[in-house]
Design a protein around this motif. Sequence first.
Motif: not given
Lengths: 234, 276, 255
Positions: A33, A107, A167
């Motif tokens: 992320s 993401q 994310a």
Amino acid sequence: MQGLGGVLQTAVQMMLELDDSLLEIIVLSLRVSLTATVLAAVSGFLLGAVLAVWRFPGRGSILVLLNALMGLPPVVVGLMVYLLLSRAGPLGNLGLLFSESAMIIAQWLLVTPLIAALTQQIVADLMLEYREQLLSLGTSRWTMLQTLLWEGRFSLLTVMLAGFGRAISEVGAVLIVGGNIMHHTRVMTTAIALETSKGNLTIALALGMVLIALACLVNAAVAFSKAYAERAYG
Amino acid sequence: MKLIRNILLCLWAACIALAGQAQAGEDFITLASTTSTQASGFFDYYLPLFQRRTGIEVRVVAVGTGQALKIGENGDADVLLVHDRIGELQFIRQGYGIDRREVMYNDFVVVGPEKDAARIDKMKNAVTALQKIAGSGASFISRGDDSGTNRLERRLWREAGIDPADAQGTWYKEAGAGMGAVLNMTAASGDAYTISDRATWLAFQNKADLVLLVQGDPRLFNQYSLMLVNPEKHPHVKKQQALLFMDWMTSTQGQQAIAGFQMAGQTLFKPNARKQ
Amino acid sequence: MVEVIDRYAVPACAAGGKPDILPLRLTGVSFEAAGHCLLDDISFELERGPLTVILGPNGAGKSLLLKICHGLLAPVRGEVDWQSTSKLLVRSRQAMVFQQPVLLRRSVAANIDYVLRLRGVAKQERRQRIEACLQLAGLAHLERRGARVLSGGERQKLALARAWAVHPEIVFLDEPTANIDPTATLFMESLIRQFSRAGTKVVLTSHDLGQARRLADEVLFLHQGRLLEQAPARQFFDGPENPLARAFIQGELPC
């Protein structure tokens, strides 16, 4: 399933013990992320700033599209990336499906519109304040773009946090393109989904709390450095 | 401001470094399989045994059988371990897979609330049990996700002469979800029935009032088979390692290991590979 | 205060050589917004040398006129001509200090460094010029402070120093002392005079008669978008030809 107290206890216990498999999942979640957010920041900041600084045909439509894409369901992004990276898809020969890179790509695509749309708003507001002064100092458009991004850095940091939040919390995209493979693509959210499907609701919820704790930690770190820098530079 | 820039740079460098490390070449194959094998914990027990022996890591993507077959069709996995005989044979016929080997089996069970409004407890015939559920006013929750379990369930309804599509949204509910999610829903609803594979059922931790009601009907037989994704269609398939895995799983040792996986004193999967 | 200025005298390079872009000539310049005529048929010429004050009551169009001269706004009608036809040269040889200057969210020194880098000044020289400018503006002790956390007077001084750092041939100052206290105002005025003496053409707007008397060599009197009088300062203050200008000097012109 135990009550809320039991869940909390399990969560605290998990964090204190921090066994290898949990640590692995946490590290992977953060790595995926954070990387996706940083990539999305680079593309989103640039895209948003270009849309704020330049006027060109089609700009309005792009803005509307970006704002709409902010609410794009992660599953849809996951599906698109899946079709792209599948061996049968156009980028199939890269062999990226069911890997960490695939999750980062998904993401990144998910977060970029959010960051771009918010950045556009921030830079457009800064433009109102700075435009004449910067023109007077003799900046070109491109320099103006860079300057405004740097001037808006504190707000943009918050934008990055919003992107990171989107994310780290999504499960739809990483599940499809990552495959929830143990030791490789199992992140916090897919682990929670898996534990839920096993009926281990206590562990699932405890993992959820660990996720919240993580998000708090990242946010606190950023808030701290932001407050420090803002005190110094106004 | 230098501070923030440095923090970002450090983060970025760390990301790159770690990502590079993770991508380093390793010997692995990708196995597309069903949720039942994963959710029951079978793979967590079984795959390390294989890896210890051969050094080959097996990465499992656990989805419904329908989706697993699709992944195989696209060439996104090397081996499949699924449980839908009819779908598998079609997969082979279409040339997407080769070398189908039956490796193990267990059975499906009908589960429902302890109070059992449809009175199907201990019935030996799954089809009549479904007919009774349909007429009882209790509800039935279907996977609705084209998984192996879902495909079996639809076959049973057909045999029972009932088209559940007519009752869609009343007593028949399609969840469109995995086995675990459906068991969670069934447990939460209080009066619903569903069909589960035995492994997921035994490993499931959130049973609440649910009990096992119907088992032992030969129709509920649940065969798991291995297939190699056709390397002629997908040249990148790691045929050699994949065959090693298939050979090991069907070997005496691999079969004994399957029998050794137990939960609550029960064997979840029974090996039945033919001697090679 | 004067001592400080003398010690860090304005660099001579700003004054030396022949002018690059002056004189500036406006011919028949008009500006309209939303149907209102804000500037009406203005013509004048600005020569190198005298410190020019554009004087007039609030709402006369002084800031607007300055922005048009500076090139931030284009007139609706009329011409703005520099002696040089090179746009790049014209751009780089002028500077402006706004009534409410926008400082960059970085340190005092970095604010000046920014404009010098835009002009492509080499690092070594940037360092020297920053030091000189900050000493001159009395801001040397605040070098590392964030520009946005300065007081109003300090911000204005920094804005002036920033304009000065690029050694412009002409600098436009829009009510540079409108929002600061008398001490800072006097300091600013002495700086401005210093720049003018060193050879930079200073054009300053003001509604403050006292300031105009203290600074101006030449006065342009602007009223309701029209240029009513352009005259040397002494002549203007001793006996303005225009009746409205006379009323303004005597404090009788309603704003």
